[in-house]
Motif scaffolding. Structure first.
Motif, mmCIF file in Angstrom:
data_model
loop_
_atom_site.group_PDB
_atom_site.id
_atom_site.type_symbol
_atom_site.label_atom_id
_atom_site.label_comp_id
_atom_site.label_asym_id
_atom_site.label_seq_id
_atom_site.Cartn_x
_atom_site.Cartn_y
_atom_site.Cartn_z
ATOM 1 N N MET A 342 0.826 -1.206 0.000
ATOM 2 C CA MET A 342 0.000 0.000 0.000
ATOM 3 C C MET A 342 0.859 1.254 0.000
ATOM 4 S SD MET A 342 -3.102 -0.918 -0.262
ATOM 5 C CE MET A 342 -3.876 0.657 0.086
ATOM 6 N N ASN A 343 1.978 1.227 0.729
ATOM 7 C CA ASN A 343 2.873 2.389 0.735
ATOM 8 C C ASN A 343 3.440 2.655 -0.650
ATOM 9 O OD1 ASN A 343 3.129 3.706 3.310
ATOM 10 N ND2 ASN A 343 3.978 1.818 4.117
ATOM 11 N N LEU A 344 3.878 1.591 -1.313
ATOM 12 C CA LEU A 344 4.434 1.765 -2.651
ATOM 13 C C LEU A 344 3.356 2.218 -3.623
ATOM 14 C CD1 LEU A 344 7.002 1.501 -4.314
ATOM 15 C CD2 LEU A 344 6.313 -0.827 -4.886
ATOM 16 N N ALA A 345 2.144 1.683 -3.479
ATOM 17 C CA ALA A 345 1.044 2.091 -4.359
ATOM 18 C C ALA A 345 0.736 3.574 -4.199
ATOM 19 C CB ALA A 345 -0.206 1.254 -4.059
ATOM 20 N N SER A 346 0.777 4.070 -2.958
ATOM 21 C CA SER A 346 0.519 5.491 -2.733
ATOM 22 C C SER A 346 1.632 6.352 -3.321
ATOM 23 C CB SER A 346 0.366 5.769 -1.233
ATOM 24 O OG SER A 346 1.566 5.473 -0.530
ATOM 25 N N LYS A 347 2.881 5.881 -3.230
ATOM 26 C CA LYS A 347 3.988 6.642 -3.820
ATOM 27 C C LYS A 347 3.890 6.669 -5.337
ATOM 28 C CE LYS A 347 6.926 8.349 -2.195
ATOM 29 N NZ LYS A 347 7.048 9.759 -1.739
ATOM 30 N N VAL A 348 3.489 5.552 -5.938
ATOM 31 C CA VAL A 348 3.336 5.507 -7.395
ATOM 32 C C VAL A 348 2.194 6.411 -7.835
ATOM 33 C CG1 VAL A 348 2.717 4.019 -9.334
ATOM 34 C CG2 VAL A 348 4.385 3.241 -7.650
ATOM 35 N N ALA A 349 1.108 6.432 -7.049
ATOM 36 C CA ALA A 349 -0.008 7.333 -7.363
ATOM 37 C C ALA A 349 0.460 8.783 -7.320
ATOM 38 C CB ALA A 349 -1.153 7.117 -6.380
ATOM 39 N N GLU A 350 1.315 9.101 -6.354
ATOM 40 C CA GLU A 350 1.870 10.458 -6.273
ATOM 41 C C GLU A 350 2.738 10.763 -7.495
ATOM 42 O OE1 GLU A 350 4.507 13.187 -3.159
ATOM 43 O OE2 GLU A 350 4.722 11.017 -3.179
ATOM 44 N N MET A 351 3.544 9.792 -7.918
ATOM 45 C CA MET A 351 4.401 9.993 -9.082
ATOM 46 C C MET A 351 3.579 10.221 -10.340
ATOM 47 S SD MET A 351 7.170 7.014 -8.120
ATOM 48 C CE MET A 351 8.117 7.101 -9.626
#
Length: 435
Positions: A342-351
């Motif tokens: 979930m943390n990585l998914a949120s960072k990718v969404a930010e990118m």
């Protein structure tokens, strides 16, 4: 106001100190107690966290005053968050004439929005993304508990695989994705832009700290070792790209295994001094080995799949990158972690959002990070108060820890009348009854 709410929502006719701050009848004293409890605990959390972050960035002792100042500011922010929640919890209860389904959500939103303004601007986005992914996980557990959705076995692996497909596409085809925390980690793990062993940096004569010197020596020793291994192999074996993939995978395993072991040594240092047999358990830890397999498998498999796809298809394009990213993400089977996914998914969404913003296809909203944080924490505060059984267990334990157990002293049995099964953990004996 109370009459309107009673027609819209079920209202629990109790006073705030009877179901909320049960440790003190005074609303002001109860809010102050939470503030002081958090301030006593949080410096011990933030100082080591910021210290390790500074060491990783190569900062010296001159950075210590800044670390202490940032730690104090972050502690005050979190203390204000708790203070604000208790304050608005009482205000909303008095305005509503009792407690209803939104009696924890609204105070969480109002209190956290005021508190996040006290934190550094550079940290607001990180905090917002963190609590947002916790809120999404909480909402999913809400729906699952009510029978609206069903969990998928190893669903975090599928989420991670889909996320890495997008991440590796961005990393390979968007230069901006190589910047920032995630990009730096990928560049390091994939062993890109590494200097040859016999090449000295241009600024080798510049004064360096002992930490920087030791880090450079460690990197130099590792490169000499890998060069010696390559030299010992047949020329054709050491030159093929697949050997490079194997080398990257082994390196990722050793680094991640070493990191987990080092953290285990630091967290169990007192136990090791009391019982020397604990040292063996820490050095040969199954979870550390599985984490190493996950990280090493991810980077090694990604490199190998890129080589194979380029050979089979005869092209080096976005399709290869996306497929390799998705398949390498399945390495999370070794170390399933919903938090990491979930943390990585949120960072990718930010990118993705930043890419769209740079292209002029997405708007920019002032204080959006503060609003996202406030709404997300509203869901989490509702969960900790009305539905602790649906909240991520580690996060609920964190809330209990920083508030000296006060969040667990709420009268969850009374909140059951609102239809949230608030006392589920207490009735199952899974949450300690704090006296």
């Amino acid at each position: 106001m109370p009459g309107v709410l009673s027609t819209l929502l079920p209202v629990l006719d109790r006073r705030c100190y009877e179901v909320g701050h049960t440790w003190d009848q005074s609303c002001y004293s109860a809010a102050a107690d939470v503030f002081l409890d958090v301030m006593r605990v949080c410096p011990g959390i933030y100082v080591p966290l910021y210290l390790v972050s500074a060491l990783i960035r190569g900062k010296g002792l001159a950075h210590v005053p800044r670390i202490l100042a940032d730690s104090l500011r972050s502690s005050v922010f979190l203390a204000l968050n708790g203070f604000g929640f208790v304050t608005f919890f009482c205000i909303v209860a008095k305005m509503s004439g009792g407690f209803h389904f939104l009696s924890a959500f609204l105070p969480g939103v109002c209190g956290s929005f005021c508190a996040i303004l006290a934190e550094r601007k550079s940290r607001r986005g990180v905090l917002a993304l963190y609590v947002a992914q916790l809120a999404v996980e909480f909402i999913f557990h809400q729906l699952e508990f009510r029978g609206y959705v069903s969990g998928i076995p190893k669903g975090e692996v599928l989420v991670f695989s889909a996320t890495t497909a997008v991440l590796m596409y961005l990393y390979r085809h968007r230069e901006s994705a190589k910047e920032g925390f995630v990009g730096s980690i990928l560049k390091f793990l994939l062993w890109e832009n590494q200097e040859p062993v016999n090449v000295q940096p241009a600024d080798a004569t510049r004064p360096r700290s002992q930490y920087q010197f030791a880090l450079e020596q460690l990197k130099l020793t590792y490169r000499k070792f890998t060069s010696a291994v390559c030299a010992s192999l047949p020329r054709h074996a050491a030159s093929i790209p697949l050997f490079d993939s194997l080398q990257v995978g082994v390196r990722g395993f050793l680094l991640s295994y070493g990191l987990q072991t080092a953290l285990g040594l630091l967290s169990n240092i007192l136990k090791i001094f009391r019982n020397k047999s604990q040292l063996f358990a820490v050095l040969f830890n199954k979870n550390a080995a599985l984490f190493g397999c996950f990280v090493g498998g991810f980077v090694g498999l990604y490199k190998a799949l890129l080589v194979l796809l380029q050979t089979v298809r005869g092209e080096d394009d976005a399709i290869n990158t996306t497929i390799a990213g998705a398949l390498s993400g399945l390495s999370m089977f070794f170390f399933p972690s919903s938090s990491l996914a979930m943390n990585l998914a949120s960072k990718v969404a930010e990118m993705i959002y930043l890419e769209l913003y740079r292209a002029g296809k997405a708007p920019s909203y002032y204080y959006f990070d503060c609003i996202l944080y406030a709404i997300s924490f509203g869901f989490l505060s509702h969960g900790a108060t009305m539905e602790p059984h649906n909240l991520k267990r580690s996060y609920y334990k964190f809330l209990l820890y920083i508030t000296a157990g006060k969040w667990g002293r709420m009268d969850h049995f009374s909140f059951d009348s609102l239809g949230t099964c608030a006392s589920h953990l207490k009735r199952q004996g899974l949450m300690p009854l704090v006296s």
